[in-house]
Enzyme design. Structure first.
Site, PDB file in Angstrom:
ATOM      1  N   ILE A 466       0.829  -1.214   0.000  1.00  0.00           N
ATOM      2  CA  ILE A 466       0.000   0.000   0.000  1.00  0.00           C
ATOM      3  C   ILE A 466       0.864   1.265   0.000  1.00  0.00           C
ATOM      4  O   ILE A 466       0.387   2.350   0.270  1.00  0.00           O
ATOM      5  CB  ILE A 466      -0.999  -0.010   1.168  1.00  0.00           C
ATOM      6  CG1 ILE A 466      -0.298   0.049   2.535  1.00  0.00           C
ATOM      7  CG2 ILE A 466      -1.865  -1.279   1.097  1.00  0.00           C
ATOM      8  CD1 ILE A 466      -1.272   0.233   3.710  1.00  0.00           C
ATOM      9  N   GLY A 467       2.147   1.065  -0.304  1.00  0.00           N
ATOM     10  CA  GLY A 467       3.062   2.211  -0.376  1.00  0.00           C
ATOM     11  C   GLY A 467       4.164   2.123   0.664  1.00  0.00           C
ATOM     12  O   GLY A 467       5.090   2.919   0.683  1.00  0.00           O
ATOM     13  N   LEU A 632      14.032  -4.105   8.699  1.00  0.00           N
ATOM     14  CA  LEU A 632      14.531  -4.881   7.562  1.00  0.00           C
ATOM     15  C   LEU A 632      15.071  -3.980   6.460  1.00  0.00           C
ATOM     16  O   LEU A 632      16.020  -4.352   5.769  1.00  0.00           O
ATOM     17  CB  LEU A 632      13.430  -5.793   7.016  1.00  0.00           C
ATOM     18  CG  LEU A 632      12.808  -6.782   8.022  1.00  0.00           C
ATOM     19  CD1 LEU A 632      11.926  -7.785   7.301  1.00  0.00           C
ATOM     20  CD2 LEU A 632      13.864  -7.503   8.849  1.00  0.00           C
ATOM     21  N   ASN A 633      14.424  -2.823   6.273  1.00  0.00           N
ATOM     22  CA  ASN A 633      14.879  -1.887   5.247  1.00  0.00           C
ATOM     23  C   ASN A 633      14.727  -0.463   5.782  1.00  0.00           C
ATOM     24  O   ASN A 633      13.638   0.107   5.758  1.00  0.00           O
ATOM     25  CB  ASN A 633      14.066  -2.075   3.956  1.00  0.00           C
ATOM     26  CG  ASN A 633      14.642  -1.268   2.799  1.00  0.00           C
ATOM     27  OD1 ASN A 633      15.517  -0.413   2.987  1.00  0.00           O
ATOM     28  ND2 ASN A 633      14.143  -1.530   1.607  1.00  0.00           N
ATOM     29  N   PRO A 634      15.817   0.117   6.281  1.00  0.00           N
ATOM     30  CA  PRO A 634      15.710   1.423   6.943  1.00  0.00           C
ATOM     31  C   PRO A 634      15.135   2.537   6.061  1.00  0.00           C
ATOM     32  O   PRO A 634      14.530   3.461   6.579  1.00  0.00           O
ATOM     33  CB  PRO A 634      17.164   1.743   7.329  1.00  0.00           C
ATOM     34  CG  PRO A 634      17.852   0.413   7.392  1.00  0.00           C
ATOM     35  CD  PRO A 634      17.168  -0.452   6.368  1.00  0.00           C
ATOM     36  N   GLN A 640       8.170   5.781   6.360  1.00  0.00           N
ATOM     37  CA  GLN A 640       6.907   5.529   7.060  1.00  0.00           C
ATOM     38  C   GLN A 640       6.769   6.420   8.288  1.00  0.00           C
ATOM     39  O   GLN A 640       5.722   7.000   8.549  1.00  0.00           O
ATOM     40  CB  GLN A 640       6.837   4.066   7.523  1.00  0.00           C
ATOM     41  CG  GLN A 640       6.448   3.106   6.432  1.00  0.00           C
ATOM     42  CD  GLN A 640       5.039   3.368   5.970  1.00  0.00           C
ATOM     43  OE1 GLN A 640       4.081   3.261   6.723  1.00  0.00           O
ATOM     44  NE2 GLN A 640       4.914   3.758   4.729  1.00  0.00           N
ATOM     45  N   GLY A 704       7.673  -4.493  12.245  1.00  0.00           N
ATOM     46  CA  GLY A 704       6.946  -3.666  11.281  1.00  0.00           C
ATOM     47  C   GLY A 704       6.749  -2.254  11.797  1.00  0.00           C
ATOM     48  O   GLY A 704       6.640  -2.037  12.997  1.00  0.00           O
ATOM     49  N   GLU A 707       2.166   2.719  11.701  1.00  0.00           N
ATOM     50  CA  GLU A 707       1.251   3.414  12.607  1.00  0.00           C
ATOM     51  C   GLU A 707       1.936   3.969  13.861  1.00  0.00           C
ATOM     52  O   GLU A 707       1.559   5.023  14.360  1.00  0.00           O
ATOM     53  CB  GLU A 707       0.112   2.456  12.966  1.00  0.00           C
ATOM     54  CG  GLU A 707      -0.834   2.328  11.783  1.00  0.00           C
ATOM     55  CD  GLU A 707      -1.577   1.013  11.714  1.00  0.00           C
ATOM     56  OE1 GLU A 707      -0.912  -0.028  11.604  1.00  0.00           O
ATOM     57  OE2 GLU A 707      -2.806   1.022  11.770  1.00  0.00           O
TER      58      GLU A 707
HETATM   59 MO1  MOS Z   1      -4.241   0.568   9.230  1.00  0.00          MO
HETATM   60  S1  MOS Z   1      -5.548   1.922  10.032  1.00  0.00           S
HETATM   61  O1  MOS Z   1      -4.513  -0.783  10.255  1.00  0.00           O
HETATM   62  O2  MOS Z   1      -4.747   0.344   7.654  1.00  0.00           O
END
Ligand code: MOS
Length: 750
Positions: A466-467, A632-634, A640, A704, A707
């Site tokens: 998703i990007g 894994l990939n800085p 993010q 991961g 968020e």
């Molecule tokens: Mo995220 S809000 O769990 O796509």
């Protein structure tokens, strides 16, 4: 699976393998798909938010140029609801299929859909459909929830000790209500569906963060077996949770394609994005904290209410982090829903934790002030030794280091706590901070890895990028295991016909796909070794499989590098095009008795500059320290966190969806009036990853990111605003008028 400690590719900054496709404009997003005979659909949206359709007159619209059909409740054909489910299957936001009845429950609810030769014709005809309503007074209101909190019946979400008694006996106490307005997801890519129906099978090009669930839902709602539906999302212009589960427009597009036997494209307009594809709900939270004068917490209570729609029960889960973030003998979290005439809310980046931490971490800052204690010290003082809500250990928690490293990088030691006491270049500085956390988990994943005679590899998994960089990280994982370079690995994602992969939600894809892909690559390696010992002409013919190994893309006798034979050569000798391996890894999510508490942690430090003379407030600097397992990939990981920080600036300073009290319409339904943070609002951002592998979650130790970067930012900013101005903003976003009327927002403190 063995812990992986060394790697030539894992943890190495690697540019996105899909980058060239994106920057050259050749990556195919859902609405880029075109087919011969394609028609365009445009929904007719209700212009009231509560009432019933009295009459729907489509006659004029049907005669307009290019119009092929106008569908409504009576002629759309059969559409079904999905059965109730648990886990990550058959999830949908709105359980009511579009056009199911004549009751209007929110502004923008679809009441009909026009299909025409061009999008302009479809839109013009949709706007010509005459709808009359029997209106009732809507409840979307100015004061969505009101204060004090109103709800039918709050649920107890977490409880220990005797919180009421501890709050009564408190020596130092904070009791305050924090509010978050409706925030609307505004990914650049609009929601879109291109539906192709061949008389039996549906091929649906969708904007989906979860193609497998999307397929399963659509099959149920269309009333066909799952093998008659295929959902494809090769690229997504982000979603932020808004594209996790199917929305009614996708079903409308599929039903139109079914009815007409022609491909149909439906793109949701930016205006409709504010109506019918979810939002973060309005939330009120009351936080009560009790502490000893030395700062030790004795009680934490959080009561939250979020709005939801008339038919669906969306629980924001604001108490997700509260029960384990700090050590306290007494704790109570309750949550409740308030029904409003709005479209259904849904997950928005960091659901639950992000609004929950705005309230909890703001209250912690208020407590530090009441205690005359440094806010970093207050957090360090209350660091728990285990997850006290479940009495289980943390898998890997380095919160203290996040706090101390963040303080060091930010220069926190230079902070003087008095309001408005810090100046730079004629500006008043405010420094604030917050701790944060986010749930880590693995969900069930299947993946297939193929090793090919041309020396390349192919990995396939029914997840999607998703990007965030999933294409690249998956290639790195295969490269790590096989020794094949990243640029020779073909990553195939975003198709529900691939082995079922995880939803792109919860920041869980990396942790979930890693064990499946590693295992699949190992199984493919075993298949290659089998070919090496079985094939005529192979130098390893007749050897034992366990005496061979696959190293750097070559097969050799264990430890004997000089006789290594390239993988491709083995396949050529065996006369096969490829060997493959599949693997399925299990999930940790939703375990009824978890043995360890899996979470990521972080500390956010924010600086604002304040010019009272011209009422100018800016976020100038953010230091963020993240403990999210092994990175894994800085490169995309940093990307993010930076993006999430910018979103946090938007949450704290700008974002708020406003509803017209008479019609229930979201009125700032465009990117001019709904203000999101842009480049000019972006502070200097310093991202640090602690990079401690969490081997209990997977062999690479990855949890991961995504968020976690947004969690805590709003509280760090409003605490910085307090430090600069003396005004505690508990009702987001911070408005300039809040800062001009000192008493208005700081009256709730007990
Ligand atoms: Mo995220 S809000 O769990 O796509």
């Amino acid at each position: 699976m063995d812990q992986v400690t060394e790697s030539k590719v894992i943890g190495v900054s690697t540019p996105r393998i899909d980058g060239p496709l994106k920057v050259s404009g050749s990556a195919m997003y859902a609405s880029d798909h075109h087919f011969p005979g394609l028609l365009y659909a445009w929904p007719v949206c209700a212009t009231i938010s509560n009432g019933k359709i009295a009459h729907l007159d489509t006659a004029g619209a049907e005669k307009m140029p290019g119009v092929v059909a106008v569908y409504h409740r009576e002629n759309i054909g059969k559409l079904y609801r999905v059965p109730p489910s648990s886990g990550f299957t058959l999830i949908i936001d709105e359980k009511r299929p579009p056009l199911e009845d004549d009751t209007i429950r929110y502004y923008g609810q679809y009441v009909a859909v026009v299909v025409a030769q061009t999008v302009e014709q479809a839109r013009a005809a949709a706007e010509s459909v005459r709808v009359t309503y029997n209106k009732e007074k809507p409840d979307t209101g100015e004061k969505l929830l009101g204060t004090p909190l109103t709800t039918d019946k709050p649920d107890e979400k977490s409880k220990r000790g005797d919180t009421a008694a501890a709050l009564t006996a408190a020596r130092v106490k904070v009791d305050a209500v924090y509010k978050i307005p409706v925030e609307t997801h505004n990914p650049i890519e609009l929601h879109a569906s291109v539906a192709v129906f061949d008389g039996k099978k549906y091929t649906l090009y969708e904007t989906s963060q979860a193609v497998v669930n999307h397929r399963d839902v659509m099959a149920q709602m269309l009333g066909v077996p799952t093998e008659q539906v295929q959902v494809i999302t090769r690229f997504l212009g982000s979603g932020f949770g808004g594209k996790l589960w199917p929305w009614p427009h996708g079903l409308l597009a599929a039903a139109c394609a079914r009815n007409l036997g022609r491909p149909v494209k439906l793109v949701v307009s930016r205006q409709m994005m504010f109506q019918s594809v979810g939002h973060r709900p309005a939330i009120d939270q009351r936080i009560q904290l009790a502490a000893e004068p030395d700062g030790k917490l004795t009680a934490v209570q959080q009561d939250y209410v979020n709005h939801t729609s008339m038919l669906d029960d969306y629980d924001e889960g604001c108490g997700e982090i509260t029960p384990f973030l700090y050590s306290t003998p007494n704790l109570l979290v309750t949550g409740g829903l308030a029904r409003r005439n709005v479209g259904n809310p849904t997950a928005m980046r960091g659901p639950g934790a992000v609004p929950g931490l705005f309230a909890l971490e703001s209250a912690m800052d208020e407590l530090a002030i009441a205690l005359k204690m440094d806010p970093v010290q207050l957090r360090l003082k209350n660091e728990p030794a285990l997850d006290e809500s479940l009495n289980i250990p943390f898998s890997s928690r380095h919160m203290k280091e996040c706090l101390t490293v963040g303080a060091e990088k930010f220069g926190w030691a230079k902070r003087t706590p008095e309001i408005g006491s810090m100046k730079r270049d004629g500006l008043t500085l405010g420094w604030g901070m917050a701790a944060c956390s986010w749930l880590a988990a693995r969900i069930e994943t299947e993946a297939t890895v193929e090793l090919l005679q041309d020396g390349s590899a192919r990995v396939a998994c029914g997840t999607q990028d998703i990007g965030g960089g999933t294409y690249t990280v998956m290639a790195q994982v295969v490269s790590h295991e096989t020794g094949i370079p990243v640029n020779r690995i073909d990553v195939v994602l975003g198709d529900s016909s691939l082995p079922p992969g995880p939803i792109s939600g919860g920041s869980w894809v990396t942790a979930s796909m890693t064990p499946a892909v590693l295992g699949a690559a190992q199984n493919a390696g075993k298949a290659l070794l089998l070919a090496a010992i079985k094939s005529d002409g192979s130098p390893f013919k007749g050897k034992k499989q366990e005496d061979l190994e696959l190293v750097n893309g070559t097969v050799r006798l264990k430890g004997q590098g000089q006789d290594a034979v390239p993988m491709a050569e083995i396949l050529r000798i065996a006369k096969v095009n490829s060997v493959s391996g599949t693997n399925k890894s299990d999930g940790t999510f939703g375990a009824s008795k978890p043995k360890v508490s899996f979470h990521s942690y972080g500390a956010q430090f924010a600086e604002v500059t304040w010019q009272p003379e011209i009422a100018r407030l800016r976020v100038s600097r953010v230091v963020t320290v993240i403990d999210a397992g092994r990175i894994l990939n800085p490169r995309p990981a940093r990307n993010q966190i930076e993006g999430a920080v910018v979103m946090g600036v938007g949450m704290a300073m700008f974002e708020e969806t406003m509803y017209d009290a008479r019609s229930g319409a979201p009125i700032n339904n465009n990117l001019a009036d709904y203000v999101v943070a842009v480049n000019a609002d972006t502070p200097d951002i310093d991202v640090t990853f602690l990079d401690y592998p969490d081997y209990q979650l997977n062999a690479l130790g990855a949890r991961g990111v995504g968020e976690i970067g947004l969690a805590g930012i709003a509280a760090a900013i409003t605490s910085a605003v307090y430090h600069a101005t003396g005004i505690r903003v508990r009702d987001l976003p911070v408005r300039i008028e809040d800062l001009l009327v000192p008493a208005s927002k700081s009256a709730h403190l007990a």
